[in-house]
Write a protein that holds these residues in place. Structure first.
Motif, PDB file in Angstrom:
ATOM      1  N   ASP A 215       0.670  -1.205   0.336  1.00  0.00           N
ATOM      2  CA  ASP A 215       0.105   0.299   0.636  1.00  0.00           C
ATOM      3  C   ASP A 215       1.168   1.212   0.047  1.00  0.00           C
ATOM      4  O   ASP A 215       0.056   2.055   0.300  1.00  0.00           O
ATOM      5  N   ALA A 216       2.389   1.105  -0.523  1.00  0.00           N
ATOM      6  CA  ALA A 216       3.100   2.141  -0.245  1.00  0.00           C
ATOM      7  C   ALA A 216       2.974   3.588  -1.129  1.00  0.00           C
ATOM      8  O   ALA A 216       2.449   4.144  -2.577  1.00  0.00           O
ATOM      9  N   THR A 325      14.034   0.745   6.835  1.00  0.00           N
ATOM     10  CA  THR A 325      12.678   2.108   6.834  1.00  0.00           C
ATOM     11  C   THR A 325      12.152   0.949   5.911  1.00  0.00           C
ATOM     12  O   THR A 325      11.878   0.215   4.760  1.00  0.00           O
ATOM     13  N   ILE A 326      10.753   1.645   5.865  1.00  0.00           N
ATOM     14  CA  ILE A 326       9.602   1.184   5.040  1.00  0.00           C
ATOM     15  C   ILE A 326       8.652   2.185   5.055  1.00  0.00           C
ATOM     16  O   ILE A 326       8.547   3.209   5.402  1.00  0.00           O
ATOM     17  N   LEU A 327       7.908   1.875   3.704  1.00  0.00           N
ATOM     18  CA  LEU A 327       7.312   2.561   3.258  1.00  0.00           C
ATOM     19  C   LEU A 327       6.267   1.811   2.763  1.00  0.00           C
ATOM     20  O   LEU A 327       5.998   0.890   2.416  1.00  0.00           O
ATOM     21  N   ALA A 332      -0.361  -0.042  11.157  1.00  0.00           N
ATOM     22  CA  ALA A 332       0.262  -1.663  12.395  1.00  0.00           C
ATOM     23  C   ALA A 332       1.430  -2.473  10.730  1.00  0.00           C
ATOM     24  O   ALA A 332       2.120  -2.668  12.791  1.00  0.00           O
ATOM     25  N   ASP A 333       2.032  -1.557  10.451  1.00  0.00           N
ATOM     26  CA  ASP A 333       2.728  -3.013   9.233  1.00  0.00           C
ATOM     27  C   ASP A 333       3.750  -1.745  10.317  1.00  0.00           C
ATOM     28  O   ASP A 333       4.415  -2.688  10.543  1.00  0.00           O
ATOM     29  N   ALA A 334       4.128  -0.475  10.201  1.00  0.00           N
ATOM     30  CA  ALA A 334       5.350   0.483   9.782  1.00  0.00           C
ATOM     31  C   ALA A 334       5.325  -0.211  11.709  1.00  0.00           C
ATOM     32  O   ALA A 334       6.730  -0.443  12.034  1.00  0.00           O
ATOM     33  N   SER A 335       4.717  -0.091  12.034  1.00  0.00           N
ATOM     34  CA  SER A 335       4.780  -0.188  13.824  1.00  0.00           C
ATOM     35  C   SER A 335       5.547  -1.703  14.403  1.00  0.00           C
ATOM     36  O   SER A 335       6.651  -2.220  14.975  1.00  0.00           O
ATOM     37  N   LYS A 336       4.410  -2.445  13.215  1.00  0.00           N
ATOM     38  CA  LYS A 336       5.914  -4.185  13.808  1.00  0.00           C
ATOM     39  C   LYS A 336       6.838  -4.362  13.144  1.00  0.00           C
ATOM     40  O   LYS A 336       8.080  -5.171  13.416  1.00  0.00           O
ATOM     41  N   PHE A 337       7.242  -3.597  11.942  1.00  0.00           N
ATOM     42  CA  PHE A 337       8.329  -3.986  11.514  1.00  0.00           C
ATOM     43  C   PHE A 337       9.857  -2.833  12.234  1.00  0.00           C
ATOM     44  O   PHE A 337      11.030  -3.212  12.237  1.00  0.00           O
ATOM     45  N   MET A 338       9.175  -1.725  12.553  1.00  0.00           N
ATOM     46  CA  MET A 338       9.853  -1.397  13.151  1.00  0.00           C
ATOM     47  C   MET A 338      10.645  -2.046  14.879  1.00  0.00           C
ATOM     48  O   MET A 338      11.070  -1.230  15.594  1.00  0.00           O
TER      49      MET A 338
END
Length: 399
Positions: A215-216, A325-327, A332-338
């Motif tokens: 969804d970037a 970095t996540i785009l 929620a996905d960003a939080s899990k990635f980080m």
């Protein structure tokens, strides 16, 4: 070791700024000798070597920033009184003597040393042979500033040693040595780790990844990737790898768009076997070790992953643990990635180029540490101290 007052340290730093301004032309002239003798085949190393008027101004600015920061020594971390009456106070304290081993960059002679000095440490500088003239001119400024303020020159020492002599020094130093910070590539870091007998704080390599989620937002993706890759190729926070999620609704179009924009910016593209047939490049990655490499060049690798978990696993396996970095537009996905990416800095919809002391509000930095002890990320003034316990009693004994 002798503890200097904040006033004394700041007086040295003021003198240091004055001398760098006064001797600017001599510093640039010394650097010109180094540049003329350097083989420009390694553009990243050459870029790190250059000292011009703007670079000297940056060094002066770095000294001023450190001068204006509070003294980090003697700060109370905790203060408790136990049931038995013992009063236990934990305070920050200097390491003692810090050795900084670095390649090419003469600005380390100023920006790293000023931090270590303000934190009341003695400093041993071992610069690369390609920057000897620049480093020696800058160390002259240090010694004049120290002398003007009644301090011995040995607070900041410049060591001219070849590889064999350095190896012997690491094994059997002829003076107390409490911490070594190698700033350079993996070969330098491994060399120091192999031979040093004291603590080594790793200023790690980059090899940073960007994960493009299904969804970037491409309006964010392209500027972030271009900036992270091209803003400064010699930076350890520069981007090397781009992973596009196979589940992206326009997977092929996204790959082509990223390749096109990077290529237009002058970046050479290499690609994994599962995406190369969708790209213009014919340079296929056939050796897995390429995924471990930090390029330090106008070069980027493009590959694919199958979902967030695959991206996390891939990045944790190959990256240098520096900045990733996540785009995505999914919080929620960003939080899990980080949370699950094991690196000094993790980003959401932002360029990895922000992993920098000044950019992160730390101020001038000694290095970007990828170690987990005692600190990870930009090593600023507050991180260049250890601690000491002060225990005050009235005859207590342990039973």
């Amino acid at each position: 070791m002798k503890l200097l007052s904040e006033e004394k340290k700041n007086a040295v730093l003021q003198s240091m700024m004055d001398y760098m301004e006064k001797d600017k032309e001599a510093i640039i002239a010394a650097n010109k000798k180094d540049l003329e003798a350097f083989d420009r085949d390694d553009q990243a190393l050459y870029d790190r070597l250059v000292v011009d008027s703007a670079k000297v101004d940056d060094m002066i600015r770095a000294v001023r920033e450190v001068k204006n920061q509070d003294d980090p020594v003697g700060k109370t971390i905790s203060d408790d009184t136990l049931e038995n009456g013992l009063k236990i106070t934990n305070k920050t304290a200097p390491f003692g003597t810090i050795m900084i081993i670095y390649e090419s960059r003469p600005d380390v002679t100023i920006e790293a040393a000023v931090l270590a000095f303000k934190a009341n440490n003695k400093i041993l500088l071992k610069g690369g042979k390609e920057a000897h003239n620049s480093n020696e001119e800058l160390v002259k400024c240090w010694h004049k500033a120290l002398k003007d303020n009644g301090l011995e020159e040995d607070w900041i020492q410049y060591l001219k040693m070849d590889r064999a002599t350095t190896q012997e020094f690491l094994r059997n130093p002829d003076q107390p040595l409490d911490l070594i910070v190698p700033r350079g590539g993996e070969k330098l870091i491994n060399f120091v780790k192999e031979h040093a007998k004291c603590a080594v704080l790793i200023s790690g390599r980059g090899n940073n990844f960007a994960y493009v989620a299904p969804d970037a937002d491409m309006e964010k993706v392209i500027p972030v990737i271009i900036n992270a890759k091209t803003d400064k190729i010699s930076g350890c926070n520069a981007l090397d790898k781009v992973l596009v999620d196979k589940n992206h609704p326009d997977f092929e179009g996204t790959l082509k768009k990223i390749e096109s924009e990077l290529s237009n910016a002058g970046v050479k593209i290499i690609a994994s076997s599962d995406v190369i047939d969708k790209l213009d490049t014919n340079d296929e990655i056939k050796d897995e070790n390429v995924w471990f490499e930090e390029f330090l060049a106008m070069k980027a690798a493009i590959g694919a992953v199958d979902g967030l978990d695959d991206a996390i696993e891939t990045i944790n396996h190959y990256s240098g643990g520096h900045s990733n970095t996540i785009l995505t537009e999914n919080e929620a996905d960003a939080s899990k990635f980080m949370e699950q990416i094991d690196s000094a800095a993790v980003y959401h919809n932002a360029s990895t180029r922000f992993t920098d002391g000044g950019q992160m509000g730390v101020g001038a930095e000694l290095a970007i540490s990828t170690d987990k002890l005692h600190h990870r990320g930009p090593l600023g003034l507050k991180q260049l101290v250890t601690n000491k316990y002060y225990v005050l009693g009235n005859g207590q004994i342990r039973k």
